[in-house]
Scaffold this motif. Sequence first.
Motif, mmCIF file in Angstrom:
data_model
loop_
_atom_site.group_PDB
_atom_site.id
_atom_site.type_symbol
_atom_site.label_atom_id
_atom_site.label_comp_id
_atom_site.label_asym_id
_atom_site.label_seq_id
_atom_site.Cartn_x
_atom_site.Cartn_y
_atom_site.Cartn_z
ATOM 1 N N ILE A 126 34.255 45.697 148.148
ATOM 2 C CA ILE A 126 33.081 46.310 147.525
ATOM 3 C C ILE A 126 31.827 45.735 148.163
ATOM 4 O O ILE A 126 31.770 44.528 148.440
ATOM 5 C CB ILE A 126 33.065 46.063 146.009
ATOM 6 C CG1 ILE A 126 34.329 46.624 145.362
ATOM 7 C CG2 ILE A 126 31.837 46.703 145.363
ATOM 8 C CD1 ILE A 126 34.414 46.378 143.870
ATOM 9 N N THR A 127 30.843 46.573 148.391
ATOM 10 C CA THR A 127 29.581 46.110 148.974
ATOM 11 C C THR A 127 28.431 46.358 148.008
ATOM 12 O O THR A 127 28.478 47.245 147.155
ATOM 13 C CB THR A 127 29.293 46.811 150.314
ATOM 14 O OG1 THR A 127 29.034 48.200 150.079
ATOM 15 C CG2 THR A 127 30.455 46.655 151.273
ATOM 16 N N PHE A 128 27.391 45.549 148.184
ATOM 17 C CA PHE A 128 26.206 45.640 147.342
ATOM 18 C C PHE A 128 24.956 45.475 148.206
ATOM 19 O O PHE A 128 25.024 44.939 149.313
ATOM 20 C CB PHE A 128 26.220 44.536 146.265
ATOM 21 C CG PHE A 128 27.383 44.618 145.319
ATOM 22 C CD1 PHE A 128 27.299 45.339 144.139
ATOM 23 C CD2 PHE A 128 28.568 43.963 145.605
ATOM 24 C CE1 PHE A 128 28.367 45.410 143.266
ATOM 25 C CE2 PHE A 128 29.647 44.027 144.736
ATOM 26 C CZ PHE A 128 29.547 44.757 143.565
ATOM 27 N N ASN A 129 23.830 45.918 147.642
ATOM 28 C CA ASN A 129 22.525 45.685 148.274
ATOM 29 C C ASN A 129 22.511 46.199 149.716
ATOM 30 O O ASN A 129 22.148 45.497 150.644
ATOM 31 C CB ASN A 129 22.183 44.194 148.212
ATOM 32 C CG ASN A 129 20.732 43.907 148.532
ATOM 33 O OD1 ASN A 129 19.895 44.806 148.521
ATOM 34 N ND2 ASN A 129 20.432 42.642 148.817
ATOM 35 N N LYS A 130 22.907 47.493 149.864
ATOM 36 C CA LYS A 130 22.923 48.141 151.179
ATOM 37 C C LYS A 130 23.769 47.361 152.185
ATOM 38 O O LYS A 130 23.374 47.131 153.319
ATOM 39 C CB LYS A 130 21.495 48.326 151.692
ATOM 40 C CG LYS A 130 20.632 49.208 150.799
ATOM 41 C CD LYS A 130 19.223 49.338 151.339
ATOM 42 C CE LYS A 130 18.378 50.213 150.416
ATOM 43 N NZ LYS A 130 16.970 50.332 150.894
ATOM 44 N N ARG A 131 24.939 46.936 151.702
ATOM 45 C CA ARG A 131 25.961 46.229 152.497
ATOM 46 C C ARG A 131 25.531 44.826 152.924
ATOM 47 O O ARG A 131 26.165 44.220 153.786
ATOM 48 C CB ARG A 131 26.369 47.048 153.733
ATOM 49 C CG ARG A 131 26.951 48.413 153.394
ATOM 50 C CD ARG A 131 27.595 49.067 154.601
ATOM 51 N NE ARG A 131 28.768 48.302 155.045
ATOM 52 C CZ ARG A 131 29.980 48.435 154.501
ATOM 53 N NH1 ARG A 131 30.187 49.247 153.490
ATOM 54 N NH2 ARG A 131 30.996 47.733 154.976
ATOM 55 N N LYS A 132 24.500 44.300 152.285
ATOM 56 C CA LYS A 132 24.130 42.918 152.589
ATOM 57 C C LYS A 132 25.131 41.935 151.999
ATOM 58 O O LYS A 132 25.300 40.826 152.510
ATOM 59 C CB LYS A 132 22.722 42.618 152.081
ATOM 60 C CG LYS A 132 21.619 43.305 152.868
ATOM 61 C CD LYS A 132 20.244 42.871 152.376
ATOM 62 C CE LYS A 132 19.142 43.518 153.220
ATOM 63 N NZ LYS A 132 17.790 43.107 152.757
ATOM 64 N N MET A 133 25.766 42.327 150.880
ATOM 65 C CA MET A 133 26.829 41.505 150.306
ATOM 66 C C MET A 133 28.135 42.282 150.360
ATOM 67 O O MET A 133 28.200 43.443 149.965
ATOM 68 C CB MET A 133 26.541 41.119 148.850
ATOM 69 C CG MET A 133 27.723 40.399 148.180
ATOM 70 S SD MET A 133 27.497 40.047 146.424
ATOM 71 C CE MET A 133 26.474 38.570 146.571
ATOM 72 N N ILE A 134 29.180 41.632 150.877
ATOM 73 C CA ILE A 134 30.511 42.220 150.947
ATOM 74 C C ILE A 134 31.468 41.314 150.180
ATOM 75 O O ILE A 134 31.510 40.100 150.412
ATOM 76 C CB ILE A 134 30.984 42.349 152.406
ATOM 77 C CG1 ILE A 134 30.008 43.217 153.206
ATOM 78 C CG2 ILE A 134 32.389 42.938 152.461
ATOM 79 C CD1 ILE A 134 30.298 43.249 154.698
ATOM 80 N N VAL A 135 32.235 41.894 149.255
ATOM 81 C CA VAL A 135 33.182 41.131 148.450
ATOM 82 C C VAL A 135 34.582 41.687 148.687
ATOM 83 O O VAL A 135 34.836 42.866 148.455
ATOM 84 C CB VAL A 135 32.838 41.213 146.951
ATOM 85 C CG1 VAL A 135 33.826 40.386 146.130
ATOM 86 C CG2 VAL A 135 31.408 40.738 146.697
ATOM 87 N N LYS A 140 39.670 37.098 148.616
ATOM 88 C CA LYS A 140 38.832 36.219 147.791
ATOM 89 C C LYS A 140 37.689 35.631 148.627
ATOM 90 O O LYS A 140 37.429 34.436 148.612
ATOM 91 C CB LYS A 140 39.658 35.116 147.150
ATOM 92 C CG LYS A 140 40.807 35.636 146.286
ATOM 93 C CD LYS A 140 41.636 34.503 145.732
ATOM 94 C CE LYS A 140 42.814 35.031 144.925
ATOM 95 N NZ LYS A 140 43.754 35.840 145.717
ATOM 96 N N GLU A 141 37.015 36.525 149.369
ATOM 97 C CA GLU A 141 35.931 36.108 150.245
ATOM 98 C C GLU A 141 34.666 36.908 149.944
ATOM 99 O O GLU A 141 34.734 38.082 149.566
ATOM 100 C CB GLU A 141 36.309 36.300 151.713
ATOM 101 C CG GLU A 141 37.415 35.373 152.188
ATOM 102 C CD GLU A 141 37.766 35.611 153.646
ATOM 103 O OE1 GLU A 141 38.301 34.680 154.273
ATOM 104 O OE2 GLU A 141 37.511 36.725 154.154
ATOM 105 N N VAL A 142 33.541 36.251 150.150
ATOM 106 C CA VAL A 142 32.239 36.894 149.986
ATOM 107 C C VAL A 142 31.436 36.645 151.251
ATOM 108 O O VAL A 142 31.373 35.513 151.751
ATOM 109 C CB VAL A 142 31.478 36.328 148.761
ATOM 110 C CG1 VAL A 142 30.088 36.959 148.658
ATOM 111 C CG2 VAL A 142 32.271 36.570 147.487
#
Length: 230
Positions: A126-135, A140-142
């Motif tokens: 899953i990505t957030f903030n226009k792919r700035k964060m990837i989970v 189990k990596e960020v």
Amino acid sequence: MIVEDESEISDVLKSYFVNEGWSVVSCRDGKEAVQLAVEQKFDLVILDLMLPGLSGEEVCRALRERSNVPIIMLTSKVNESDMVAGLNLGADDYITKPFRMKELIARIYAIQRRMNMLTNENDATITFNKRKMIVNFEAKEVFVDKRPANLTFTEFKLLSFLIKRPGKTFKRSDLAYEVLGYRFLGDGRTLDMHIKNIRKKIEEDPRNPTYIVTKVGEGYRFGFQKDEDN
């Protein structure tokens, strides 16, 4: 693995753990503990801080360089600054001596439940903030801005819990119960330190966080919805 230089405490711990059905390796020296961690894979480490060879803090630092194995610090150091330092090094929990064996066993089972929950997480990325964060829940990596955040086990569990409920504010006591596995005692500073450590690793400006947001008087929430292309 039990890392404890007081033989009486080590023997009692081992006896209780074996009775729970767990395989146990014990050692009394910091250097030996690090070497054992290189040679074997452990599910949990009980770590005293005052050790010969290498201090418990040095052992914790060395383990964190190679693994996110859950670590419970078991120590006679009772000052708040010692607890803060231990959590900053990457410990998942901190118990002071003298301690109640039932409480320690309960906390270990709480960590075990959290591990099982993570194993059953959706393996989607899953990505957030226009792919700035990837989970990545499977690994189990960020990653933030393409760099690994290197979260500890507890930090990842805490962040993933908030991520799956974006926008919802949780009280400290509820987060402690859901993520740590027990109601916190006192003022909840252990949970706050985990939040602080996560912010250092994922926020552009930890003093003005955008991912994990504090709602004064209420608790914490995750500040982003997942990207629309997920």
